[in-house]
Each structure stands twice: as structure tokens, then as C-alpha cells.
Design an enzyme around this catalytic site. Structure first.
Site, PDB file in Angstrom:
ATOM      1  N   HIS A   1       0.868  -1.181   0.000  1.00 32.08           N
ATOM      2  CA  HIS A   1       0.000   0.000   0.000  1.00 32.08           C
ATOM      3  C   HIS A   1       0.904   1.231   0.000  1.00 32.08           C
ATOM      4  CE1 HIS A   1      -2.684   3.000   1.897  1.00 32.08           C
ATOM      5  NE2 HIS A   1      -3.681   2.246   1.495  1.00 32.08           N
TER       6      HIS A   1
ATOM      7  N   ASP B   1       3.189  -4.489   7.996  1.00 32.17           N
ATOM      8  CA  ASP B   1       1.981  -3.676   7.870  1.00 32.17           C
ATOM      9  C   ASP B   1       0.781  -4.608   8.010  1.00 32.17           C
ATOM     10  OD1 ASP B   1      -0.229  -2.274   7.069  1.00 32.17           O
ATOM     11  OD2 ASP B   1       0.590  -1.626   5.139  1.00 32.17           O
TER      12      ASP B   1
ATOM     13  N   GLN C   1      -4.491  -4.975   7.075  1.00 30.02           N
ATOM     14  CA  GLN C   1      -5.537  -5.858   6.536  1.00 30.02           C
ATOM     15  C   GLN C   1      -5.538  -7.225   7.216  1.00 30.02           C
ATOM     16  OE1 GLN C   1      -7.888  -4.865   4.653  1.00 30.02           O
ATOM     17  NE2 GLN C   1      -7.074  -2.953   3.846  1.00 30.02           N
TER      18      GLN C   1
ATOM     19  N   CYS D   1      -4.799   2.514  -3.656  1.00 30.56           N
ATOM     20  CA  CYS D   1      -3.565   3.029  -3.029  1.00 30.56           C
ATOM     21  C   CYS D   1      -2.443   2.001  -3.166  1.00 30.56           C
ATOM     22  CB  CYS D   1      -3.783   3.396  -1.562  1.00 30.56           C
ATOM     23  SG  CYS D   1      -5.030   4.635  -1.308  1.00 30.56           S
TER      24      CYS D   1
HETATM   25  N1  C6P Z   1      -6.237   0.641   3.004  1.00 31.56           N
HETATM   26  C1  C6P Z   1      -8.092   0.281   1.487  1.00 31.56           C
HETATM   27  O1  C6P Z   1      -9.197   0.559   0.994  1.00 31.56           O
HETATM   28  P1  C6P Z   1      -4.844   3.919   7.310  1.00 31.56           P
HETATM   29  O2  C6P Z   1      -5.384   4.787   6.206  1.00 31.56           O
HETATM   30  O3  C6P Z   1      -3.647   4.528   7.988  1.00 31.56           O
HETATM   31  O4  C6P Z   1      -5.895   3.445   8.256  1.00 31.56           O
HETATM   32  O5  C6P Z   1      -4.348   2.561   6.606  1.00 31.56           O
HETATM   33  C2  C6P Z   1      -3.423   2.627   5.553  1.00 31.56           C
HETATM   34  C3  C6P Z   1      -3.194   1.258   5.010  1.00 31.56           C
HETATM   35  C4  C6P Z   1      -1.951   0.674   5.180  1.00 31.56           C
HETATM   36  N2  C6P Z   1      -1.705  -0.572   4.757  1.00 31.56           N
HETATM   37  C5  C6P Z   1      -2.640  -1.313   4.155  1.00 31.56           C
HETATM   38  C6  C6P Z   1      -2.318  -2.708   3.740  1.00 31.56           C
HETATM   39  C7  C6P Z   1      -3.916  -0.775   3.939  1.00 31.56           C
HETATM   40  O6  C6P Z   1      -4.854  -1.508   3.357  1.00 31.56           O
HETATM   41  C8  C6P Z   1      -4.196   0.560   4.348  1.00 31.56           C
HETATM   42  C9  C6P Z   1      -5.523   1.194   4.075  1.00 31.56           C
HETATM   43  C10 C6P Z   1      -7.589   1.080   2.659  1.00 31.56           C
HETATM   44  O7  C6P Z   1      -7.407  -0.637   1.055  1.00 31.56           O
HETATM   45  C11 C6P Z   1      -7.720   2.554   2.408  1.00 31.56           C
HETATM   46  S1  C6P Z   1      -6.666   3.125   1.121  1.00 31.56           S
END
Ligand code: C6P
Length: 405
Positions: free
Chosen positions: A122, A199, A202, A363
Site C-alpha cells: 500500500h 503492515d 488488513q 492506493c
Molecule cells: N487501506 C483500502 O481501501 P490507514 O489509512 O492509515 O488506516 O491505513 C493505511 C493502510 C496501510 N496498509 C494497508 C495494507 C492498507 O490496506 C491501508 C488502508 C484502505 O485498502 C484505504 S486506502
């Protein structure tokens, strides 16, 4: 398999119509819906205990502090941390990764050092490292992904070396659902002398995470993807590493004493939580941890595995639909394209049918390029979904094909 989910009832937002269609929510990777117990916990704090934490001698402040620190313990126990000191509350996975890049990486990295990531990251696990590389002169290396969306572990191994200072990789890909062999990757990276950050944005809403047995140095996640509120998440860090690190933001609560001549830092984890934190969010996240523990990850996995298998079967039997990401180890995500129909148009037609999916690059632009695409459709699943939701998606896709394909 049951046609409705026994868990759906706990989520009030699911009980609504979009236009004249019942809502079918298939966008849980973007954010999960919230169970009533999480909503109640946030409401209870504001209605009864609203006060700042760590600062007051009065009853409300003490109650708020107890609830906030109680939430930290719940997160620590859900993630298998050794102690709650290893949990830092942040805004979400994005802030957690930036914290590590800036507080751990920036003072330590320089020209000649390398940061190893993967092609499926991401943007939140790419851009902080690009910034760090620009600031320090370190170089970014990227392990590749196989055609089925699984990580090419050989490429990861080849890129690891004595210069690798950090290895940062997703537990689960948000765009295609691949579950990475994180324990193996942590072992490989640690053996090469690199610090590891996983990370887990998910993962934590779907599968048991045990940071100690995984062997990672840092683990990042977001509350809102695990039934908790938005604007709260956490960074797990091994205590010794957190101790070594300087704070990355200055302000109230992160100090022991302040004078114009010398300021000293509060102990871990408070050293990394400058200013008034998201108290209600943390309390809501604590309630989300209780909710997950109450159900158990085994039960969550059972429901989601069946749904994923059913969804994979249904979608692969629609002419013109191509699934993107078919790794053997996969979790809760169905990414696909439809011949001759732009993903945004598929998404709009789904919305007219009451079916909420996400379309675009998710993203994860470099991963889209890896597959020669600019966008996909993504249906992402959670425990409140049912086979009937997949059927509604299939009907909407067929409609899109008939209208535009
Ligand atoms: N993915 C998706 O629709 P935040 O925005 O900080 O809560 O998470 C960021 C983030 C980081 N790593 C992974 C693997 C993610 O999936 C996400 C957020 C959402 O896939 C919003 S773009």
C-alpha cells in the site's frame, strides 16, 4: 453455508437501504462497519467519563485514564505483545509506519543503506520509505510479485543483504488479499541484520496475529479495519527498540520535565504519544478487541474462508470477469476486472444495486502496474457478509456487462 450471517445483526449500519435496495456492504478493506458494542463504548465515554487523561486528579480524568490504558492492554493481548508498554496509540497504520521511518530510520540510515519493501505494498508502506531514502541517502529495493499475486520470496532473499537496514512488508495485501509468509520473511530479514516492520492493516480484523511468534520488530495496524473507530490505530514495537528511539513529535505528556536548558522524555510508550490522544478512539478500539476475542479468530476465519471460496467460484464463472490475485494463501478480498467495462462503471452500477465495492488503484499503484492495469474492482469481505451478498454482487456485475460490456 447459511444464507445470512449470524454476526450481521450486531452492526446497525448494515440495516439500511441504499435507494430502494438493501445495503450489501463489500468494502470492509476500506473500513469495517462497527458493532453496537464499539459504538456504545465511545458513547459511554463521552456521556460519562469525558476528560483528558494522565493529567487530572479528578474522578472523570481517572476513569478516562483507566479506560484508555485498559484499551492499550486489550490491544497488547490481542496482538500477543509481551507488555502493554509495547503498544503505541497512533492515528492508524499510516502514522505507525511513518513513526518507525522517522523515529527509528532517520537518525540511523545513511548512504549505502537499503530499505527493502515489496511490489504489493500500500502507498502507506512505500511513500514513508521513499521520504526516508530522500532524507538519508539510503536506497529503496523492491521484491517482486508472481503472476498469481504471491510474493516472490526468492526475489526477497536476493535483495536482502548486509546493506538492508529495514525490511517492510504487508501481512495481507489490501488490493489482492495475498497473505504473506510473514514469519519466514521476519526470520530471513532478521538473520540479515535488518529491522522488520509488518503492515498489518488488513490482517488484524481477520486472523490471529502473534507478534512474538512472528518475530517482527514492529507491527502496524488501524483500528477502523478491525471494527474499531477511525483515527486510532497502533504500533507494536519491541521494548528494547522503543527504548533506543528518540521521540518523533514533541508536546504535552511525552516529557518527564521541561526547562529551556534541558527537556527529558517520558517513558515508553508515552514518549511517542505527544499531545491529547484520541481517547474515545482508543476506548472504542479496546471494545473492538473485546468483540473480536468474544467471537474468536477461528470462527472469523471459518466464515471468511467459506465466503472467499464461494465468491471465487461465483465470480470465475461469470464470462468476462477476471480475478486479479489468486495466491493460495489469500484473505477476504476478491479483486477483479470486467472485459469492456471500466471498474468505475462497474462500481457505479453495483452502487445502484445497493452493493458497495471499491474501484480504482486501491492506493497500490505499483501493484496495478505490475498487472498492467490502472484500476480494478474490489469486493472485500467480513464476518457480517453472506453468500447472498456475493449473489447480489454477481447480479450487479451481470447487469454491468449487459448494459456496457
Ligand atoms: N487501506 C483500502 O481501501 P490507514 O489509512 O492509515 O488506516 O491505513 C493505511 C493502510 C496501510 N496498509 C494497508 C495494507 C492498507 O490496506 C491501508 C488502508 C484502505 O485498502 C484505504 S486506502
Amino acid at each position: 453455508m447459511k444464507q445470512t450471517s449470524q454476526f450481521a445483526e450486531a452492526f446497525p449500519a448494515l440495516n439500511q437501504h441504499v435507494g430502494d435496495k438493501p445495503l450489501v456492504y463489500l468494502d470492509s478493506a476500506a473500513t469495517t462497519q462497527k458493532p453496537q458494542c464499539v459504538i456504545d463504548a465511545v458513547e459511554h465515554y463521552y456521556e460519562n467519563d469525558n476528560a483528558n487523561i494522565h493529567r487530572g486528579v479528578h474522578q472523570l480524568s481517572m476513569r478516562a485514564t483507566k479506560a484508555y490504558e485498559g484499551a492499550r492492554s486489550k490491544v497488547a493481548s490481542l496482538l500477543g505483545a509481551q507488555s502493554s508498554d509495547e503498544i503505541i496509540f497512533v492515528r492508524g497504520a499510516t502514522e505507525a509506519i511513518n513513526l518507525v521511518a522517522q523515529a527509528w530510520g532517520r537518525p540511523r540510515l545513511g548512504a549505502g543503506d537499503e530499505v527493502l519493501i515489496t511490489e504489493m505494498e500500500h502507498h502507506s508502506n512505500i511513500v514513508p520509505w521513499q521520504l526516508l531514502c530522500e532524507q538519508t541517502g539510503a536506497a529503496l529495493k523492491v521484491a517482486s510479485v508472481h503472476d498469481d499475486g504471491s510474493l516472490d520470496v526468492d526475489s526477497f532473499k536476493e535483495l536482502l543483504g548486509e546493506h538492508t537496514a529495514v525490511a517492510a512488508f504487508a501481512h495481507v495485501s489490501n488490493a489482492i488479499g495475498t497473505v504473506n509468509p510473514v514469519k519466514e520473511l521476519c526470520e530471513l530479514a532478521s538473520a540479515a541484520g535488518a529491522v522488520t516492520i509488518v503492515d498489518g492493516a488488513q490482517a488484524t480484523g481477520h486472523m490471529k496475529v502473534d507478534v512474538q511468534s512472528m518475530g517482527c520488530d514492529f507491527y502496524a495496524t488501524s483500528g477502523h479495519k478491525m471494527f474499531g473507530p477511525t483515527g486510532i490505530g497502533c504500533l507494536y514495537g519491541k521494548h528494547a527498540l522503543l527504548e533506543e528511539m528518540e521521540p518523533w513529535q514533541g508536546g504535552g505528556d511525552m516529557i518527564l520535565s521541561v526547562s529551556f536548558e534541558e527537556t527529558t522524555w517520558n517513558k515508553v510508550p508515552f514518549k511517542f504519544e505527544a499531545g491529547t490522544p484520541n481517547i474515545a478512539g482508543a476506548i472504542g478500539l479496546g471494545a473492538a478487541c473485546d468483540y473480536i476475542s468474544g467471537i474468536g479468530y477461528d470462527a472469523i476465519q471459518e466464515v471468511e474462508h467459506e465466503l472467499l471460496a464461494y465468491g471465487t467460484d461465483v465470480l470465475s464463472n461469470i464470462d468476462g470477469v477476471t480475478l486479479i490475485g489468486t495466491a493460495r494463501q489469500k484473505c477476504a478480498i476478491l479483486a477483479f476486472t470486467v472485459d469492456g467495462v471500466h471498474p468505475h462503471d462497474v462500481g457505479t452500477i453495483c452502487d445502484h444495486e445497493g452493493v458497495a465495492i471499491r474501484t480504482g488503484n486501491h492506493c497500490a499503484e505499483p501493484l496495478m502496474h505490475r498487472f498492467g492495469l490502472s484500476a480494478t474492482c474490489r469486493a472485500s469481505l467480513s464476518i457480517y457478509n453472506s453468500p447472498a451478498d456475493i449473489d447480489a454482487l454477481a447480479t450487479a456485475i451481470r447487469k454491468a456487462i449487459t448494459m456496457l460490456g
